[in-house]
Design a protein around this motif. Structure first.
Motif, mmCIF file in Angstrom:
data_model
loop_
_atom_site.group_PDB
_atom_site.id
_atom_site.type_symbol
_atom_site.label_atom_id
_atom_site.label_comp_id
_atom_site.label_asym_id
_atom_site.label_seq_id
_atom_site.Cartn_x
_atom_site.Cartn_y
_atom_site.Cartn_z
ATOM 1 N N ASP A 281 -51.023 -12.541 3.579
ATOM 2 C CA ASP A 281 -50.442 -13.882 3.611
ATOM 3 C C ASP A 281 -48.922 -13.877 3.504
ATOM 4 O O ASP A 281 -48.257 -14.768 4.036
ATOM 5 C CB ASP A 281 -51.020 -14.736 2.475
ATOM 6 C CG ASP A 281 -52.450 -15.151 2.763
ATOM 7 O OD1 ASP A 281 -52.894 -14.965 3.909
ATOM 8 O OD2 ASP A 281 -53.127 -15.643 1.847
ATOM 9 N N THR B 295 -52.095 -15.592 -4.550
ATOM 10 C CA THR B 295 -50.988 -15.979 -3.681
ATOM 11 C C THR B 295 -49.755 -16.294 -4.521
ATOM 12 O O THR B 295 -49.841 -16.566 -5.724
ATOM 13 C CB THR B 295 -51.350 -17.223 -2.857
ATOM 14 O OG1 THR B 295 -51.724 -18.273 -3.746
ATOM 15 C CG2 THR B 295 -52.481 -16.935 -1.902
ATOM 16 N N ASN C 86 -51.142 -12.581 -2.017
ATOM 17 C CA ASN C 86 -52.471 -12.103 -1.617
ATOM 18 C C ASN C 86 -52.311 -11.385 -0.283
ATOM 19 O O ASN C 86 -52.512 -11.946 0.781
ATOM 20 C CB ASN C 86 -53.457 -13.263 -1.496
ATOM 21 C CG ASN C 86 -54.882 -12.761 -1.319
ATOM 22 O OD1 ASN C 86 -55.104 -11.608 -0.979
ATOM 23 N ND2 ASN C 86 -55.848 -13.628 -1.542
ATOM 24 N N HIS D 37 -56.100 -10.629 1.886
ATOM 25 C CA HIS D 37 -56.889 -11.844 1.760
ATOM 26 C C HIS D 37 -58.133 -11.749 2.628
ATOM 27 O O HIS D 37 -58.038 -11.603 3.856
ATOM 28 C CB HIS D 37 -56.034 -13.039 2.181
ATOM 29 C CG HIS D 37 -56.777 -14.325 2.252
ATOM 30 N ND1 HIS D 37 -56.551 -15.262 3.236
ATOM 31 C CD2 HIS D 37 -57.776 -14.835 1.482
ATOM 32 C CE1 HIS D 37 -57.361 -16.286 3.069
ATOM 33 N NE2 HIS D 37 -58.107 -16.049 2.013
ATOM 34 N N CYS E 164 -56.386 -22.362 -7.027
ATOM 35 C CA CYS E 164 -55.792 -21.509 -6.005
ATOM 36 C C CYS E 164 -55.900 -22.216 -4.654
ATOM 37 O O CYS E 164 -56.802 -23.028 -4.438
ATOM 38 C CB CYS E 164 -56.524 -20.173 -5.924
ATOM 39 S SG CYS E 164 -56.751 -19.343 -7.523
ATOM 40 N N GLN F 179 -56.637 -20.697 -1.978
ATOM 41 C CA GLN F 179 -57.552 -19.902 -1.170
ATOM 42 C C GLN F 179 -58.385 -19.044 -2.128
ATOM 43 O O GLN F 179 -58.196 -19.087 -3.338
ATOM 44 C CB GLN F 179 -56.783 -18.996 -0.206
ATOM 45 C CG GLN F 179 -55.868 -18.024 -0.902
ATOM 46 C CD GLN F 179 -55.069 -17.147 0.033
ATOM 47 O OE1 GLN F 179 -54.929 -15.968 -0.187
ATOM 48 N NE2 GLN F 179 -54.524 -17.735 1.095
ATOM 49 N N ASP G 192 -58.827 -15.930 -3.973
ATOM 50 C CA ASP G 192 -57.983 -14.819 -4.394
ATOM 51 C C ASP G 192 -58.849 -13.703 -4.977
ATOM 52 O O ASP G 192 -60.068 -13.839 -5.111
ATOM 53 C CB ASP G 192 -56.930 -15.314 -5.384
ATOM 54 C CG ASP G 192 -55.842 -16.138 -4.701
ATOM 55 O OD1 ASP G 192 -55.356 -15.717 -3.643
ATOM 56 O OD2 ASP G 192 -55.476 -17.215 -5.225
ATOM 57 N N ASN G 193 -58.210 -12.593 -5.350
ATOM 58 C CA ASN G 193 -58.943 -11.359 -5.643
ATOM 59 C C ASN G 193 -59.102 -11.125 -7.143
ATOM 60 O O ASN G 193 -58.265 -10.489 -7.786
ATOM 61 C CB ASN G 193 -58.234 -10.173 -4.984
ATOM 62 C CG ASN G 193 -58.214 -10.297 -3.481
ATOM 63 O OD1 ASN G 193 -59.087 -10.918 -2.878
ATOM 64 N ND2 ASN G 193 -57.216 -9.705 -2.846
#
Length: 554
Positions: free
Chosen positions: A87, A329, A351, A354, A390, A392, A394-395
């Motif tokens: 990203d 992010t 991120n 992603h 978030c 999106q 995320d991890n």
């Protein structure tokens, strides 16, 4: 980082990483630079030399990157696949992945390091391989001690060559000069700068695989039959077996398609599954935010018996897990509490790996792995109870509270091999061997999949598995089970199959030359670019070594 000194020719790096206890980590303790004759005089010297290879070569590449804003070297393949995206897109590399602008000029810096670093480790291993027998002859160490240390060295040398042959190895005869398609096979230390000695041509790709197999079989004979944690977070017999199972599986697929290796892959994976070292799958006691799911245990518990091998990190010893910079992010750097204070002290955050919606949408409801705070997350609750969202997925698998709040490096280990992967290697190999054993393959996939749908001993009603499984089922399960462990490109490469999301959100794996490739600009695909399944040999390497020939298509 503490200063590390090493000799390039004629001697091994003198980085000392001591203390085999997992809780004490492999501490760095640099020695003064000594001559070759001064160094190899004690058991401590021998162990110091071996400890050094734990963080060179492929382990180094797990964390190697240009800047904190950019992907680590081992993220590259997932980004090239299009199933993962960066990203931040800081620098040219990620843009080149999206446009499929991969040439030896456009990826020169990145590819140069993934070619160079394994050979740094290989040369160090070769030095040790030569010196330890001399130490036995001099009465400094015993034959048993030599075998104990060399078994670790052979593991890392094999791992480096396996990485190189996956990234750069084509079929013999397909290199641009029509010669061998392997990589230079160097088994003696570089003790000279004579170009006639050090500039080796590409070996046969089969010869490289055979050397990898030889090293790992030798390692298996002497490595302790223990779990990773029980062996002080050092290489074990199951770790070497797991690596060899992966080697056989890749050897059996493209580009060599030596299908006899499928049977070997299944047997080696089953040797780990049925072994007596004590490896077991974790179970989910709860899928909520108490982090007692199987996947949070793997993430947080350094003594987990599911982990066969991991890259070990410890922030207090300046060995930081760099994936903390890729867990969220950059939006999260602006999160503030009600009093205006920042939630996270860190400022370098993106991120850069992603997972695309094509992966996320393919999980089935009821699968613990897609539930909040297992592999991924969309909300975060701060210490004051304030909730943040978030923008999106995320991890979570790379997230650590202490590191983020205090802007410190993470101490989470990075799993390289887990027991669940051995079930899936065995399943794939059993399906593809000359006499398939579909029933047994299904039982292995079932073991992994049922674990993912079971919480507190109760199987979720969303669980299902076809009566007869196909390679689609195995590859989808691998993607769902190992989304953030950097395995996807190897799966695509050896099978030449690429996942396509269907209308029912299942994945169908189709020939990569006909697949719609995700997240590429201008509808670029691998149809005319299958040469990109391998990286180009870097121009810098070819300028230094005129005996190298370029991979096809570059």
């Amino acid at each position: 980082m503490k200063k590390v000194k090493y000799l390039v020719y004629g001697a091994v790096s003198l980085l000392t990483l001591v203390t085999p206890a997992c809780s004490d980590f492999l501490e760095e303790e640099p020695l003064d630079l000594k001559t070759d004759g001064q160094f190899w005089t004690s058991d401590t010297d021998a162990e110091s030399a071996v400890n050094m290879v734990y963080y060179s070569g492929v382990p180094y590449l797990y964390g190697g990157r240009n800047t904190g804003w950019q992907p680590t070297r081992l993220m590259y393949n997932g980004l090239l696949s299009g199933l993962f995206t960066d990203d931040k897109k800081d620098g040219d590399f990620s843009a080149n992945m999206e446009t499929m602008n991969v040439t030896f000029q456009t990826v020169a810096n990145e590819v140069g390091e993934i070619w160079r670093e394994p050979y740094v480790s290989i040369n160090r291993c070769n030095v040790i391989d030569k010196r330890l027998p001399e130490m036995v002859a001099s009465g400094i160490i015993s034959e048993e001690r030599k075998n104990e240390l060399l078994s670790q060295v052979y593991f890392f040398r094999a791992w480096s060559y396996f990485f190189l042959v996956k990234e750069f190895g084509c079929k013999d005869g397909e290199a641009q000069d029509g010669g061998n398609g392997g990589v230079p096979l160097v088994l003696e230390p570089y003790e000279t700068t004579d170009p006639d000695v050090i500039n080796q041509p590409r070996a046969s790709i089969t010869a490289v695989y055979q050397q990898i197999e030889k090293d790992l079989l030798a390692a298996i004979d002497y490595l302790p039959n223990k779990t990773f944690a029980d062996n002080g977070c050092r290489v074990t017999k199951p770790a070497a077996q797991a690596l060899l199972a992966s080697v056989y599986l890749q050897w059996a697929g493209y580009p060599l398609q030596n299908t006899e290796m499928y049977e070997k892959a299944a047997k080696m994976a089953e040797a780990v599954i049925n072994g007596t070292a004590g490896h077991t799958l974790e179970t989910s006691d709860d899928s909520g935010e108490n982090q007692m799911s199987a996947f949070n245990k793997v993430k947080n518990d350094k003594t987990s018996k599911e982990i066969i091998y991991a890259i070990e990190y410890e922030q207090s010893l300046n060995r930081d897990n760099p994936y903390i910079n890729a867990c969220l992010t950059n939006q999260a750097t602006a999160w503030t509490e009600d009093d205006g204070s920042k939630v996270f002290a860190t400022s370098v955050l993106a991120n850069m790996y992603h997972a695309s919606d094509y992966i996320l949408d393919s999980y089935v409801e009821g699968d613990v792995r897609i539930k909040e705070k297992n592999f991924f997350f969309t909300t975060y609750t701060s210490a004051t109870g304030k909730e943040f969202h978030c923008n999106q997925y995320d991890n979570w698998f790379w997230y650590e509270d202490y590191a983020m709040i205090n802007s410190k490096g993470s101490s989470l280990n990075f799993p390289v091999f887990r027991l669940s992967e051995m079930y899936l290697i065995a399943a794939e190999a059993l399906l593809k061997q000359s006499t398939p054993n579909a029933a047994k393959a299904r039982s292995y996939v079932e073991t992994v999949r049922k674990r993912a749908f079971t919480v507190n001993g109760v199987l979720n009603e969303g669980y299902s598995l076809p009566a007869t499984i196909t390679i689609d089922d195995v590859l989808t399960e691998r993607l769902h089970e190992l989304p953030l462990e950097l395995k996807i490109w190897d799966d695509i490469r050896r099978n030449r199959l690429y996942p396509q999301l269907q209308s029912d959100n299942s994945l169908k794996w189709v020939d990569i030359t006909t697949a719609q490739t995700y997240n590429k600009r201008d509808n670029k695909s691998f149809k005319e670019n299958t040469h990109m399944l391998l990286w180009p040999i870097p121009l810098s390497a070819m300028e230094r070594n005129p005996n190298l020939s370029q991979n096809p298509g570059y």
